[in-house]
Each structure stands twice: as C-alpha cells, then as structure tokens.
Design an enzyme around this catalytic site. Structure first.
Site, PDB file in Angstrom:
ATOM      1  N   HIS A  85      34.772  47.550  40.149  1.00 23.71           N
ATOM      2  CA  HIS A  85      35.661  46.411  40.406  1.00 23.71           C
ATOM      3  C   HIS A  85      35.615  45.453  39.222  1.00 23.71           C
ATOM      4  O   HIS A  85      34.537  45.169  38.690  1.00 23.71           O
ATOM      5  CB  HIS A  85      35.218  45.685  41.681  1.00 23.71           C
ATOM      6  CG  HIS A  85      35.961  44.412  41.960  1.00 23.71           C
ATOM      7  ND1 HIS A  85      37.312  44.390  42.253  1.00 23.71           N
ATOM      8  CD2 HIS A  85      35.547  43.112  41.992  1.00 23.71           C
ATOM      9  CE1 HIS A  85      37.698  43.151  42.461  1.00 23.71           C
ATOM     10  NE2 HIS A  85      36.651  42.351  42.306  1.00 23.71           N
TER      11      HIS A  85
ATOM     12  N   HIS B 218      40.167  37.924  33.989  1.00 23.80           N
ATOM     13  CA  HIS B 218      40.330  37.515  35.379  1.00 23.80           C
ATOM     14  C   HIS B 218      41.243  36.304  35.408  1.00 23.80           C
ATOM     15  O   HIS B 218      40.829  35.192  35.071  1.00 23.80           O
ATOM     16  CB  HIS B 218      38.964  37.199  36.004  1.00 23.80           C
ATOM     17  CG  HIS B 218      38.963  37.350  37.487  1.00 23.80           C
ATOM     18  ND1 HIS B 218      37.969  36.840  38.294  1.00 23.80           N
ATOM     19  CD2 HIS B 218      39.821  37.979  38.318  1.00 23.80           C
ATOM     20  CE1 HIS B 218      38.216  37.149  39.548  1.00 23.80           C
ATOM     21  NE2 HIS B 218      39.337  37.837  39.580  1.00 23.80           N
TER      22      HIS B 218
END
Length: 814
Positions: free
Chosen positions: A366, A413
């Site tokens: 992830h 991110h």
C-alpha cells in the site's frame, strides 16, 4: 593443528574454487555515493580468501596471513562539529564500525538504475552530470538486511567482474554453510573484528570482547579461558580459531547438557550413546518423533552421512557407516534450516500456477512510494526496490500532475507534505527488476490516477517505451466475460490495475479507492493552498485505458458485482471491510464467492497516518487476493505477511485454500501445543555489533479467525510468553512449559514467534519467525529467525535460531 588456524576451514577451501578477476584482489577504482549524494573516489577490494569486500580510500596490499583481516588497520572517516572530517585508526573505533562486507552479509545487488535514496540525492546534488550515461555505470549492493552501498563504476569490465564475483561467492557460501555449525559460522563472522592485532589468534582480553559480541556472559569466562589453555597443554596465551571454537562449544554444551540429555533420551532411549542405527533413526526419530510418514531408510542414511561430514571438532571423530554417533552434530541438525518447523514442501517453488489469477493470494503493498508516515515522509524509488526484493508483486502508485513543461507525472500522497518522485523513475526500477528476474510472476502496478489528460498520455507513452513487450496489453476478450488470465500466462509481464472509461450511465457512480471511505479524512486542502474536490477525478484517456487489465468499480452489492466482467474489481479500506462483514452474516460467504472469479483489494484505514497496518488474516480468510500493507512499517501484520509469502519460494503468489474458494467448508479446530526449548546465536537488537548482552524471552502468538455466536467473523489473537533468560543470547535455555493454542481456522491462521530483549525502558524486538499453521511441522523443530526490520537472514541473523517442540493433530497439506 594447521586446520585450527583459519575460520571455517571447509568454507575457505570451497572458496578457492571461485574464479574471480585478479583486478578485484588488487582493487578497482570506483565512485562511492554518500548518504547525502556526494560522489567520492574509493577502491573496492576483494579479500584474499574471497570472503569479504573492502571499501577503502586507496589500494591495499594483502598477505596470506592477513587474508580479510585488514579491516581494523584501515583509516575510518569520522565527522565532528569541531574538527569536520578526520581519520582514525583507534582500536575503540575499529571495534565499533564495520568497514567490510562479509559474504554472509550480502542480500543482493542491482545495476543500471537510479533505485536508492543515495542515488536520487546524487542526481539532485549534481544536476550538471550526464546521468543518462552515468546511470548505466551504477551498481547498488544490498547488505545487512537491505542497507545499501552505491557506486559508479566507469570501467565496464570491472563492474561486470564485481557482479560475477558476488554471484559466485554468495552461491558458494550458501552451498557450504549447512556443513558448518551455526556457532562456528558466527565465530568466523566476527573473528576479524575481534582479532584486533591481526596475528590470527585471540588473547584472553579479546576472548572476553568476543563473548560480549555474541551475547555470552558467565561469571567464570576468564577461568575457563585459562583452564582450556592448561588442560589442552597450549603453550601460549592465545587461542587460534579452532581452539576458540572448541572452547565456546564446551561452554555451550555445559549450558544445555540437561536439555540435550532429555531430548536424546526421549527420542532414542537411555542407551543412545552407544550409537543409533539408520533403522532406529528412521523409525524413532524421522517417522515417530517428527511425524514424517514419507521418510525412507535412504533418507536416514543420507542424514547420518551429512552429520558425519559436518565441521564440528578440533579432532575429527571416527565414524561408523550408517550409525549416528556424533550427537553434537545431531544437535546442530536440530537447529538447522534442514529441520525447519516451516514445512520445506510449502517453501518449494510451486508447479505451474495455471488457474485464474483470482484463485491466488498476491503479496501486495500500500502506498509503496512512502518511506515513513502518510503525511510528511519522503517518497523514494528505493521503497519500490525494497518491496520487490521482499517479494511484493503488487505495487501502488498515486499519480498526479507534475511539471507542465514536460507533462511528466509525479507520485506522492496527494494533499500532504510527502515528497514527489517521477512516475517514469518508478517504471525504470520495475523494468530493471523484471529484466533481472525474467521468470518472475506478474508485477501488478496499481495506479491511483489523479492526472489530467496530457499527463496521462505521457504516462502511457512512458510505460510503452520503457516496458516494451513486458507490458501486458489485454485484448477485448480478456477484459470481457472470459475468466481472468493465470499468473503462469503472465509470467515475466507487467500488468496494470486502474480505470477504463466507464459507460455513460456509470460515470456518476464510478469511483476508485481514493474517492471513498476514510482514506481522505485527513485530506481536504492542497499543501499549495488550492482547494480541490477529490470526488471530481478526471476520466482516463483511451491511450492509458487500453493498457489496463483490472478496472476499479464502485461496490454496491456482491450479488450485483458477481454479474460484472471478471476484470472489474473493488477496493475496500479496512473500515469498509469491517462494515460489510458486520452488516449481514452472509456477506462473508458472498464475498468469498465473488473472489472466486473477481479481484478484491483491501488497504489500511486512512486514519493510520503513522503508516501502521491492519491484521491481514481476515482479508485472506475472505479470499481477498490483494491484501495491501504498508511495507515501510515493521509491525506484526507485516511479519505475518512475510511469513505467509515465504511459501512457493517467495514468488509472491499463493493458491488460496479450498475453504476460501467455497469448494470446502472450513476445517475444524486444531489444538497446537508448543514448547520453547532453547535459542542459538541470538544477535543484539538490529544486529548491532555493540551494546548490552541481551536478556531474551519468547512471545508466541496465534493469529486466527473466529466465528462468533451471531455468525459474524472476526480476527482474534492469543499469546503466551516464556521466562526471561538474563545475559545470554549465545545459547539461552528455556525448556519452557507447554503452551496450548486452538486454531479455529487452520487454513489461514498463523503462528508468530518473537524474540524480545527485556530492557529497563522499551523492550527491543530482536528477531521473529512467522509460520502458517497449515505449514507447521511436528516434533523437535528449528525456527529460522529473521530480522523484523526487513525479513532478512543475512549478517548476524543468518546464524540465529530457536529449538522448539511442536505437537498438533493436523494432516500436512503440502
């Protein structure tokens, strides 16, 4: 006595067979990349015994006596605020810093790619250099559990010679390591650091330092050293390697004599010292105690022959053919990887994986790009390299618009302070991995695409240019109603998971994991101050969509999802997963039924901003293929993932058990009884060479699935501890009482062993071993301990193990 002079004689003899370019012994000139990206001239040299690489400021000269013992005489670069850089040869610094890479420290290497933080820094720090050319000259050496040494080697012949030498040395080392006791290998590993005056012998003072290094402390070490000299009529005040090994083995034998006697008597009877025949070894030990119903008399004879050939004592014992008489060697066998509690049949490479890919668990990461937390940590291509080396086969890329002048996408991110890396650089790293591992099972790139159309088109161009024929481009038939392709049919390929343009009436409903659930609870405003609505993501351009096999779709119900094309899939956060399970009892089996033909990806909740992980056992039990974890966080869930995917030779794909495929009900509960008996060569935390002698204890955990009275499923954990053994990691003796566990769902349950160092402050996690319950072997078994930081068994972790006794009533499934 000549055989006593050098560490691990048989190992050194075998290294003579390794052919290397003489230039490596003389030293080759390289440019070393520092942690901040500076480029420094250095020399790489291979020791005369071919067991160590040295990185020095200038060429060094070897003598036969010195072999690889030159380490302590090399100047050590030091930095202080007051003096800046300086060099020192002080003994205290010599003992503190490692300046060489031992054969046992090597994890791997890669060439021709910017694949580490150091190389990223070098490119940023030196922008005027021709990096298109220099990158082809790079070599990265991974050591001590994926730490890196990065070099530019301009001479092509030298670069190829270095890679070839490392390949041959590593191969030869591992071929021979099982013929040598682990404590003897550990002694060889630390010998050149302890023998500070380099006379191939160690004094009493050096022996005490050696004992501290290997975590051995008794009140009479000085007396033992002197008594050994006297009893063996050694007319000097120092011990050579073989003598030191014999002294340590005698100390170890005294520490564990009572346990050894107990174990051997239980297996063979009280008269075992007269010798054990091949027939008795077969029936009393291999079939009886160990439960190996398929063992044969030939297996028994081979084991005896192997034990007789082991390098154990100063004076070689006389052996009788097909009779076991060397019980020191037998004890070493019990602790070896040949006697691993993890069933070796499960560890072997799987036969052809020719079922649809939805039938397999897949090792999945992830937010792969992150090196730390989810809000402000660094993004790096090194995270992709390390994930791939750890066995990961599904990598995530959160893609955003980058420089509008080039339309090059970046990965980070979104809406956070995490740094950005180029999408193209990740592609180059993945290409390098697949090139170096041509038979790899498919590498899946999970694209979370937030890019505008111009950037998407460049992404598609970059992937087609870089990957070429390695990129799997699905046909209309493969994205239609047909079943998904098999991992075998995709071997050596790169597969895309992402989005394909939806039908017109699906546009409002279509979504990706980034759009829903709690993954965006801490997102809202761009760090640049521009308000963005993450629900208004752009459509995917046809150039990129046509490359995509797995198409993320919005989840409504499993009944509706089962009617969609198999290439359509869903992603669920751990929070969403829990809600679905709690909503209806039947959802668990509906989800398993969906996962027979379709793919599911689960991922950590968005509130886990520290990059912690959720327990993967529940996702596995539901048949979810892509149970994604944060690989940068070294916690219990990642250890379970590491243990699960040791199966199949670490290929990253595991055939799901029948109970998760709805073809068989869950097997009933199984009782597991474990006794922790002793440890061997347990290192200091993080594999450090300095620090206090450890005070170890063992935690045994069972991670399982429970069906509650209301029919709802949840993961459960139970644990038990041994007592603490003070000041002994070399050969701690627990001989612990039985620990009983009940595995309710043995198809997915896992046992995790943790070695913990009790400390005044926070206890340190030293090492671990995670084993699926379905792969757990009965009898007296070893646990091959691994570093919890990177799942490695290199450096000091290569020699670490536990001896346990395991009893259960399961039939082996492998």
């Amino acid at each position: 006595m000549d055989s006593l002079l050098s560490p691990a004689v048989s190992l050194q003899d075998s290294m003579r067979e390794v052919s290397v370019d003489p230039a490596l012994h003389e030293g080759i000139t390289v440019s070393k990349i520092t942690s901040k990206g500076a480029i420094r001239s250095r020399v790489i040299s291979l020791s005369a015994d071919k067991l160590a690489l040295f990185i020095t400021h200038e060429k060094i000269k070897y003598t036969d006596a010195a072999a690889s013992s030159v380490a302590a005489t090399l100047p050590i670069p030091m930095f202080t605020v007051s003096k800046g850089f300086s060099f020192s040869n002080s003994k205290s610094l010599t003992e503190r810093y490692v300046r060489h890479i031992d054969a046992s420290d090597l994890d791997g290497w890669q060439t021709g790619v910017i694949g580490t933080i150091k190389l990223e820094n070098a490119r940023t720090r030196n922008p005027k250099l021709n990096w298109d050319r220099l990158v082809q000259k790079t070599i990265t050496i991974f050591h001590h559990g994926l730490r890196t040494l990065d070099f530019i080697v301009e001479n092509d012949t030298h670069r190829k010679a270095l890679v070839k030498a490392m390949e041959e040395i590593r191969k030869q080392y591992h071929v021979n390591e099982e013929m040598i006791a682990n404590d003897a290998l550990l002694l060889r590993h630390v010998w050149y650091d302890i023998d500070t005056d380099k006379d191939t012998k160690i004094s009493e003072k050096e022996f005490l330092k050696l004992c501290d290094r290997i975590n051995l402390q008794t009140s009479d070490l000085k007396k033992r050293f002197r008594d050994f000299l006297r009893v063996n009529e050694i007319n000097r005040k120092k011990l050579v390697y073989g003598e030191c090994k014999a002294l340590l083995q005698s100390i170890k034998s005294e520490m564990t004599a009572s346990l050894t006697e107990e174990v051997l008597s239980k297996i063979f009877g009280d008269d075992y010292k007269q010798g054990v025949s091949a027939e008795d070894l077969l029936h009393k030990f291999m079939k009886g105690t160990q439960g190996d119903a398929n063992a044969t008399l030939d297996d028994s004879k081979r084991l005896i022959s192997t034990l007789q050939a082991m390098e154990m004592d100063m004076v070689k014992k006389k052996n009788t053919p097909d009779v076991l008489t060397d019980f020191d060697a037998f004890e070493e066998y019990l602790l070896s990887k040949s006697n691993d509690a993890y069933d070796p049949r499960a560890r072997q490479a799987s036969p052809k994986l020719d079922k649809p890919i939805s039938h397999y668990w897949i090792n999945t990461s992830h937010n792969t790009y992150l090196t730390g937390d989810q809000l402000k940590s660094r993004s790096s291509v090194e995270a992709y390299v390390k994930s791939l080396m750890r066995g990961c086969k599904c990598l995530e890329l959160d893609c955003w618009d980058g420089d509008e002048k080039t339309n090059k996408a970046v990965v980070y991110h979104g809406f956070t302070l995490t740094t950005k890396i180029l999408f193209r650089d990740i592609c180059l790293v993945v290409k390098s991995y697949v090139d170096a591992n041509g038979s790899t099972l498919p590498v899946i790139l999970s694209l979370e695409n937030h890019c505008s159309h111009p950037f998407q088109r460049v992404m598609a161009q970059d992937m087609q240019e870089i990957f070429g024929s390695l990129l799997f481009v699905p046909s209309e038939k493969q994205i239609g109603k047909n079943e998904l392709p098999s991992p075998e049919s995709l071997r050596g390929r790169i597969v895309l998971k992402g989005k394909r343009p939806p039908e017109l009436d699906d546009i409002a409903e279509d979504e990706t994991e980034a759009e829903i659930d709690d993954s965006d609870q801490y997102k809202g405003t761009s760090v640049e101050g521009t308000e963005k609505d993450p629900k208004k993501l752009p459509k995917i351009v046809p150039e990129l969509a046509k490359l995509t096999l797995f198409n993320g779709k919005k989840f409504k119900s499993f009944q509706e999802s089962c009617d969609q094309n198999p290439s359509h899939m869903h992603s669920f956060s751990e929070t969403k997963m829990a809600k679905i399970i709690q909503k209806k009892n039947e959802n668990c089996n509906l989800w398993r039924e969906y996962n027979v033909s379709h793919m599911s990806r689960t991922y950590p909740a968005g509130l886990r901003v520290d990059s912690s992980n959720y327990n993967p056992v529940l996702g596995w039990s539901l048949g979810c293929q892509l149970v994604a974890l944060n690989f940068q966080t070294h916690d219990t869930p990642l250890l379970l993932n590491d243990g699960r995917f040791l199966q199949g030779d670490g290929c990253g794909y595991l055939l799901k058990p029948e109970s998760t495929m709805m073809t068989r009900k869950f097997r009933g509960s199984n009782r597991i009884v474990i006794r922790v008996l002793k440890g061997n060569c347990i290192p200091k935390p993080r594999g450090d060479s300095t620090g206090e002698i450890v005070d170890p204890y063992i935690t045994v955990e069972l991670h399982d699935i429970k069906v509650n009275d209301d029919g709802k499923e949840e993961f459960v954990t139970s644990s038990q501890n041994t007592q603490v053994i003070p000041d002994n990691g070399f050969s701690p003796l627990w001989n612990n009482k039985e620990m009983a566990f009940e595995a309710r769902h043995p198809d997915v349950a896992m046992v995790l062993f943790k070695v913990i160092d009790q400390d005044l402050g926070i206890n340190d996690h030293i090492a671990s071993a995670a084993i699926p319950v379905s792969c757990l072997r009965r009898g007296y078994r070893s646990l091959q301990l691994r570093s919890p930081l990177d799942n490695s068994r290199t450096g000091p972790f290569m020699f670490a193990s536990l001896l346990v006794h395991i009893d259960h009533d399961m039939e082996y499934s492998h």
